[in-house]
Each structure stands twice: as structure tokens, then as C-alpha cells.
Scaffold this active site. Structure first.
Site, PDB file in Angstrom:
ATOM      1  N   CYS A   1      11.265   5.212 -25.797  1.00  0.00           N
ATOM      2  CA  CYS A   1      10.651   5.048 -24.474  1.00  0.00           C
ATOM      3  C   CYS A   1      11.661   5.218 -23.356  1.00  0.00           C
ATOM      4  O   CYS A   1      11.346   4.967 -22.197  1.00  0.00           O
ATOM      5  CB  CYS A   1       9.938   3.706 -24.361  1.00  0.00           C
ATOM      6  SG  CYS A   1      11.034   2.294 -24.548  1.00  0.00           S
TER       7      CYS A   1
ATOM      8  N   GLU B   1      18.142  -1.143 -27.977  1.00  0.00           N
ATOM      9  CA  GLU B   1      18.920  -0.601 -26.865  1.00  0.00           C
ATOM     10  C   GLU B   1      20.341  -1.153 -26.814  1.00  0.00           C
ATOM     11  O   GLU B   1      21.093  -0.847 -25.906  1.00  0.00           O
ATOM     12  CB  GLU B   1      18.185  -0.776 -25.529  1.00  0.00           C
ATOM     13  CG  GLU B   1      17.600  -2.136 -25.274  1.00  0.00           C
ATOM     14  CD  GLU B   1      16.729  -2.198 -24.014  1.00  0.00           C
ATOM     15  OE1 GLU B   1      16.619  -1.208 -23.276  1.00  0.00           O
ATOM     16  OE2 GLU B   1      16.164  -3.280 -23.771  1.00  0.00           O
TER      17      GLU B   1
ATOM     18  N   ASN C   1      17.914   4.741 -22.411  1.00  0.00           N
ATOM     19  CA  ASN C   1      18.659   4.576 -21.145  1.00  0.00           C
ATOM     20  C   ASN C   1      19.768   3.546 -21.346  1.00  0.00           C
ATOM     21  O   ASN C   1      20.932   3.792 -21.040  1.00  0.00           O
ATOM     22  CB  ASN C   1      17.732   4.101 -20.018  1.00  0.00           C
ATOM     23  CG  ASN C   1      16.506   4.973 -19.867  1.00  0.00           C
ATOM     24  OD1 ASN C   1      16.504   6.106 -20.312  1.00  0.00           O
ATOM     25  ND2 ASN C   1      15.466   4.451 -19.256  1.00  0.00           N
TER      26      ASN C   1
ATOM     27  N   ARG D   1      24.965   2.603 -16.190  1.00  0.00           N
ATOM     28  CA  ARG D   1      23.948   3.601 -15.841  1.00  0.00           C
ATOM     29  C   ARG D   1      23.723   3.719 -14.346  1.00  0.00           C
ATOM     30  O   ARG D   1      23.057   4.636 -13.896  1.00  0.00           O
ATOM     31  CB  ARG D   1      22.626   3.302 -16.577  1.00  0.00           C
ATOM     32  CG  ARG D   1      21.984   2.012 -16.211  1.00  0.00           C
ATOM     33  CD  ARG D   1      20.879   1.627 -17.203  1.00  0.00           C
ATOM     34  NE  ARG D   1      19.559   1.999 -16.751  1.00  0.00           N
ATOM     35  CZ  ARG D   1      18.431   1.594 -17.324  1.00  0.00           C
ATOM     36  NH1 ARG D   1      18.476   0.807 -18.395  1.00  0.00           N
ATOM     37  NH2 ARG D   1      17.266   1.958 -16.871  1.00  0.00           N
TER      38      ARG D   1
ATOM     39  N   HIS E   1       0.805  -1.217   0.000  1.00  0.00           N
ATOM     40  CA  HIS E   1       0.000   0.000   0.000  1.00  0.00           C
ATOM     41  C   HIS E   1       0.839   1.267   0.000  1.00  0.00           C
ATOM     42  O   HIS E   1       0.441   2.289  -0.552  1.00  0.00           O
ATOM     43  CB  HIS E   1      -0.980  -0.034   1.171  1.00  0.00           C
ATOM     44  CG  HIS E   1      -2.238  -0.738   0.803  1.00  0.00           C
ATOM     45  ND1 HIS E   1      -3.046  -1.370   1.698  1.00  0.00           N
ATOM     46  CD2 HIS E   1      -2.811  -0.914  -0.410  1.00  0.00           C
ATOM     47  CE1 HIS E   1      -4.077  -1.898   1.062  1.00  0.00           C
ATOM     48  NE2 HIS E   1      -3.943  -1.650  -0.218  1.00  0.00           N
TER      49      HIS E   1
HETATM   50  C1  PEP Z   1      15.649   1.971 -21.721  1.00  0.00           C
HETATM   51  O1  PEP Z   1      16.618   1.223 -21.586  1.00  0.00           O
HETATM   52  O2  PEP Z   1      15.712   3.091 -22.251  1.00  0.00           O
HETATM   53  C2  PEP Z   1      14.327   1.547 -21.241  1.00  0.00           C
HETATM   54  C3  PEP Z   1      13.241   2.248 -21.500  1.00  0.00           C
HETATM   55  O3  PEP Z   1      14.268   0.411 -20.503  1.00  0.00           O
HETATM   56  P1  PEP Z   1      14.722   0.301 -18.966  1.00  0.00           P
HETATM   57  O4  PEP Z   1      15.003   1.685 -18.467  1.00  0.00           O
HETATM   58  O5  PEP Z   1      13.580  -0.343 -18.261  1.00  0.00           O
HETATM   59  O6  PEP Z   1      15.929  -0.562 -19.051  1.00  0.00           O
HETATM   60 MG    MG Z   2      16.342  -0.838 -21.146  1.00  0.00          MG
END
Ligand code: PEP
Ligand code: MG
Length: 557
Positions: free
Chosen positions: A485, A414, A437, A448, A177
Site C-alpha cells: 500500500c 514497514e 514508503n 522521507r 470545504h
Molecule cells: C507506507 O509507509 O508505505 C504507508 C503506506 O503508510 P504512510 O505513507 O501513511 O506512512
Molecule cells: Mg507508513
């Protein structure tokens, strides 16, 4: 000293604030208020919190707190507590023990929802114990990030939302929650952060990214500035004005506006915020913080509820992206010296095919149940071999189904290898979505999660921009749509450059919609294209970002 940790992001957004630790009450014996009065006062406090949530429009969340208000005077709980007091325990000791016993019974049930509710009983018992001791509710003095082993739901609500910049829990699950309430209140939250309490004993400041699950303790100035630039405040009047507006350039060139969500129950809010689609459902979160994977029935229910909430809009279900920084202990992957270069995402198809087939079955049957198209996206695809692996899994999942729903198969771009063979990939899939990302981390070989390399993780790096251009060019002749994304899409500077590079859809956390729409309206498509060219020709991410920032600052909307 800066410490970087990671967990499961359960409520998106970025927050920075002073470290505020929540320590649950110990069972002492300082009783100042007797049981009957303490339980009545705790119930009254909870009713007031429920009213506050309801008046802010959080009806479902108010119901959680209302249920707790009833628990506070529950006859069984009170009877058990009284019996313990009769045996010599203090009110605090007795209510905490009775609460723990009731919670234990709930947790033992083979039902994820009821088991998650056991935390609510403990929360209520702790509240009664606190009232019995004569203490005031906890409060924040300044903008803070709450750190705890587990933050009780009612405390999450009780802390002033104007001062609560984020929630980070060592324990917790996406269905707890505290997580649900944090999402409803728009407070960035990360749960399951191993080692948090040890790492944060002397912490002064904490930055949290509820989308990626990153938590930075005492961030260095560069990291702090980078994260601060991604803090989105609560929606303003100006944001509301753009709510029903499409994402378009000044001269009317439209881009798709989609949302990234981590949980099915975020879909409704995303749609209300104006999402035209769910461009990325990070399904792995439902697999975390539990002893084993959710079974097909549990997954199907969750996916069907997401599809219903999307009300006919596309929902892109990303296949389980476990591994990397999102470890699932029950997969027993063995030592992974370089987890980001190890067994992750679609690579699990070889070692754990059943896991992915079950997930695909759940998506297909949910789509069938709702009468929707099943949009499936594989993460970490390196080449056509991985696309074919995905198709094999899908064929296994479809096998024997009476009326398989229509399926669209897509992949995330990616990995650098996927960029280089994007033409081959585009020939065999229905859509592409660039995960900036990971693409940034892999292109620039900059982990990262490594705070020391934060300045090397800017997706406006010309190498990344050129990679995006390559992908768009590879997909265009085949009419394969290209979305982004990664977090770059939520960054106004990144978004306008992506539009200029020819990306057709941007998928981001809904809190970024307004700032991205506002930036996009400042430039015409031709201006965005020109800016994208100049940024791609820059010699560094810093130079590219300067160019874009200057252009946006001088543009007239
Ligand atoms: C990305 O790698 O840009 C992505 C959207 O996936 P995640 O951040 O979940 O690895
Ligand atoms: Mg990713």
C-alpha cells in the site's frame, strides 16, 4: 532554496506548478458597488459556479456552492451588515465584520460539521466585499499551486481546474470545504502545513503530494523530476477504456486492485474508479487539525459511512498512525528528537491506550451497524510483541459488546525488523500489507521528508525488493495474503516488479489505476518475475529502474 514541509494530505495525487498566493481582502473603504447590488452579484457568481460543478457531475459539491449563493442574500446577514453601515462602516468593512460574527456563532457550536461551515460564511462575505470594491475574481495565468492560510471554498472552485495543479494551506482541516472540493475536482491538496506562508514568501515553484502530505518549495531538479514522474493527469479516453478491466498481466494473472483513501467520503469515488477494496484507510486524518481526538460516536459515523460506500467490499482501517511527521499536539508526546524513530503509531498503545481502544470500538461498532467484517491494520509493527499489544487492545475494545462482528487483524510491514521476523508475524495475523514508503526510509536510513535525500528514497532499491521477496516467502506457507500500500504500488515500474515478486494486491490512489493497469498488461507473469529477479540483482535503485523502464518501453501489450 528548496524547503520541504509537510501537512495533512487531503486529496491525493501529485501536482507541480508556479506558486500562486491567495491573500484574502482587507476591510478597506473603496466601495464602488452598494450592498444590495454587491450581494446580488456575489449570489449570481456563486449560482454560476454551482451550475458549472453540476454540469461536470459534481452534484454534492454544487450543493455546497448553492448554499453559499443563498447565504449571499441571507436577510440576517444583510440586516447585520446594513446596521454596521448605518453606524459608519464601509460596505466592505460591514460585510466582513458581519460575516465574521456569523462565522463565530457557527464555530462556537459543538458540532464539527457546522463549525466547518463557518468558513463558508467568511468566504461569502469576502466575495461580497470583493464585488463591492469593484474587483474581478482571482484567476490563474498559468499552471499553479495555490498557497494560502485558508483557501475559501468558492475560490477553490473558481480557479480554472485545468491550471490548478494543487492546493496547499497553512490552516484548513480535512473536513473543510476547500479540502472536499479539491478532492472532488481531483486536485492534490495538503492542509495544516505549519510555516507555509513564511517559507513561501519568495517561492517560485511548488510541488505537492496530496497522498503523503509532502510539500516541496522550489524543488531541486532531482526532487522535481522524481515528483513529476508521479503526476497523473486527468483520466484520458484510454484510461476510461480500462476502467472496468481487472488488474492483470498480459497472460491473465490477476492482482487485487485496491484504493488508498484518507477520508470516508473518498470511498465512493474509489469504488466508481474500479477499486475492488479499500486497502488502506489512513484514519489519522480525522484526528488532525482539531483540539482533541474525535469521540467514538463521531468516528463510528465516519467509519460506517465508509463501509456503506464500499458496498460490501473490504475496507482496511489502519489504526491511528500519529507521530512521525503527523504530530497531534494534544497527545503531548514531549520532545521527539527523531520523530520518525520516536513515539509513533502502534507505539502509542503504551502511552495512550484509551485513544486506540476508542478507535477500535468505533471500527467494531461501525462494522456491526453495517453488517460488515471489521478489517483492522496496525502500522509500525516491529515484532510479535506489537501484534499481541494490538490483540490486547482489541480484546479491550470487544469487551462487553453484545454481538462483536467478525474481525480480520493485519499489520503493516514497514520496519526492517518486521521483514526479518515476517514468518513469526504471519503466523499470528490474517493479512500483511507492505508500507514501502516507510520501509524504504527505514531500510535506507533516509528520512522521507528530507529533500536532500530524495534520490535515496527510490523503492526500486534492490534492498527493498529483496525485503518484499522475503515477506512474500514468509507469508506463502501460511496462505497469508500480502499487499503493498506504499507509493511504489502506484508507480507503474514499481507495480510490475511487485507483481513479479509475488505480491497479491496493490493498493494505491485511484488516479494511478489506469497507468498501473496499462503497464501490467505489457508483461506476462513470467516476464514480470524475470524482471523482478534482475531488478533485485541490480546494484542500485537507479540501475533497477533503468532495467524496468527499458523492459516496459520495449514490451508489446
Ligand atoms: C507506507 O509507509 O508505505 C504507508 C503506506 O503508510 P504512510 O505513507 O501513511 O506512512
Ligand atoms: Mg507508513
Amino acid at each position: 532554496m528548496t524547503r520541504r514541509l509537510s501537512g495533512v494530505g487531503v486529496a491525493s495525487g501529485v501536482g507541480i506548478g508556479a506558486a500562486w498566493r491567495y491573500v484574502p481582502p482587507e476591510p478597506g473603504s473603496r466601495t464602488r458597488v452598494e450592498l444590495a447590488d454587491a450581494s446580488a452579484q456575489a449570489a449570481a457568481e456563486l449560482e454560476a459556479l454551482g451550475r458549472r460543478l453540476r454540469s461536470a457531475g459534481n452534484e454534492a459539491e454544487a450543493a455546497i456552492i448553492d448554499a453559499q449563493a443563498m447565504m449571499a442574500t441571507d436577510p440576517e446577514l444583510i440586516a447585520d451588515t446594513s446596521a454596521r453601515i448605518a453606524d459608519g462602516a464601509s460596505v466592505e468593512q460591514a460585510i466582513l465584520a458581519a460575516g465574521a460574527a456569523a462565522a463565530g456563532e457557527l464555530a462556537a457550536l459543538d458540532d464539527e460539521i457546522l463549525a466547518a461551515r463557518s468558513a463558508d460564511v467568511v468566504d461569502v462575505a469576502q466575495r461580497i466585499a470583493r464585488v463591492a470594491r469593484g474587483d474581478a475574481p482571482p484567476r490563474l495565468e498559468r499552471r499553479s499551486v495555490a498557497l494560502a492560510a485558508d483557501l475559501p471554498p468558492s475560490i477553490t472552485v473558481e480557479l480554472d481546474p485545468a491550471l490548478l495543479a494543487g492546493v496547499v494551506l497553512e490552516g484548513g482541516t480535512p473536513t473543510s470545504h476547500a479540502a472536499i472540493l479539491a478532492r472532488a475536482l481531483g486536485i492534490p491538496a495538503v492542509v495544516g502545513v505549519a510555516g507555509l506562508l513564511d517559507a513561501a514568501t519568495t517561492a517560485r515553484e511548488v510541488a505537492v503530494d496530496g497522498g503523503s502530505g509532502d510539500v516541496v518549495i522550489d524543488p531541486e531538479p532531482a526532487v522535481r523530476d522524481a515528483m513529476a514522474s508521479r503526476v497523473h493527469g486527468p483520466p484520458s479516453g484510454a484510461d476510461d477504456a480500462l476502467r472496468d478491466e481487472p488488474l492483470r498481466t498480459r497472460d491473465g494473472h490477476r492482482l487485487g486492485l485496491a484504493a488508498n483513501v484518507a477520508r470516508p467520503d473518498e470511498v465512493r469515488a474509489a469504488v466508481e474508479a474500479g477499486a475492488e477494496a479499500i486497502g488502506l484507510m489512513r484514519t489519522e486524518f480525522a484526528f488532525m487539525g482539531r483540539p482533541g481526538p474525535p469521540d467514538e460516536r463521531v468516528q463510528r459515523r465516519a467509519y460506517a459511512s465508509a463501509l456503506r460506500a464500499a458496498a460490501g467490499r473490504t475496507v482496511v482501517f489502519r489504526l491511528l498512525d500519529a507521530g512521525g511527521d503527523k504530530a497531534l499536539p494534544y497527545l503531548e508526546l514531549g520532545p521527539q528528537p527523531n520523530p520518525f524513530l520516536g513515539m509513533r503509531a502502534i507505539r502509542l498503545a503504551r502511552s495512550h491506550p484509551g485513544l486506540l481502544v476508542t478507535q477500535l470500538r468505533a471500527v467494531l461498532s461501525a462494522a456491526d451497524e453495517v453488517g460488515a467484517v471489521a478489517w483492522i491494520m496496525a502500522p509500525m509493527v516491529a515484532d510479535l510483541g506489537d501484534v499481541r499489544l494490538l490483540r490486547d487492545l482489541l480484546a479491550r475494545a470487544q469487551g462487553g459488546g453484545p454481538s462483536p462482528p467478525a474481525v480480520r487483524v493485519g499489520i503493516m510491514i514497514e520496519l526492517p525488523s518486521a521483514v526479518l521476523v515476517a514468518d513469526q508475524l504471519a503466523a499470528e495475523v490474517d493479512f500483511l500489507s507492505i508500507g514501502t514508503n516507510d520501509l524504504t526510509q527505514y531500510l535506507l536510513a533516509a528520512d522521507r521528508t528530507n529533500a536532500a535525500l530524495a534520490d535515496r528514497q527510490d523503492p526500486l532499491h534492490p534492498a527493498l525488493l529483496r525485503a518484499v521477496r522475503e515477506v512474500v516467502a514468509a507469508a506463502a506457507p501460511r496462505d497469508v495474503p500480502v499487499a503493498v500500500c506504499g507509493e511504489m504500488a502506484a508507480d507503474p515500474a514499481g507495480a510490475v516488479v511487485l507483481a513479479g515478486l509475488g505480491v497479491g494486491e496493490l493498493s494505491m490512489e485511484p488516479r494511478a489505476f489506469a497507468s498501473v493497469k496499462a503497464a501490467m498488461r505489457r508483461l506476462s507473469l513470467a516476464e514480470a518475475q524475470e524482471l523482478a529477479r534482475a531488478a533485485s540483482d541490480a546494484v542500485s535503485a537507479a540501475e533497477a529502474r533503468r532495467l524496468v523502464d527499458e523492459r516496459l518501453a520495449t514490451a508489446t501489450s
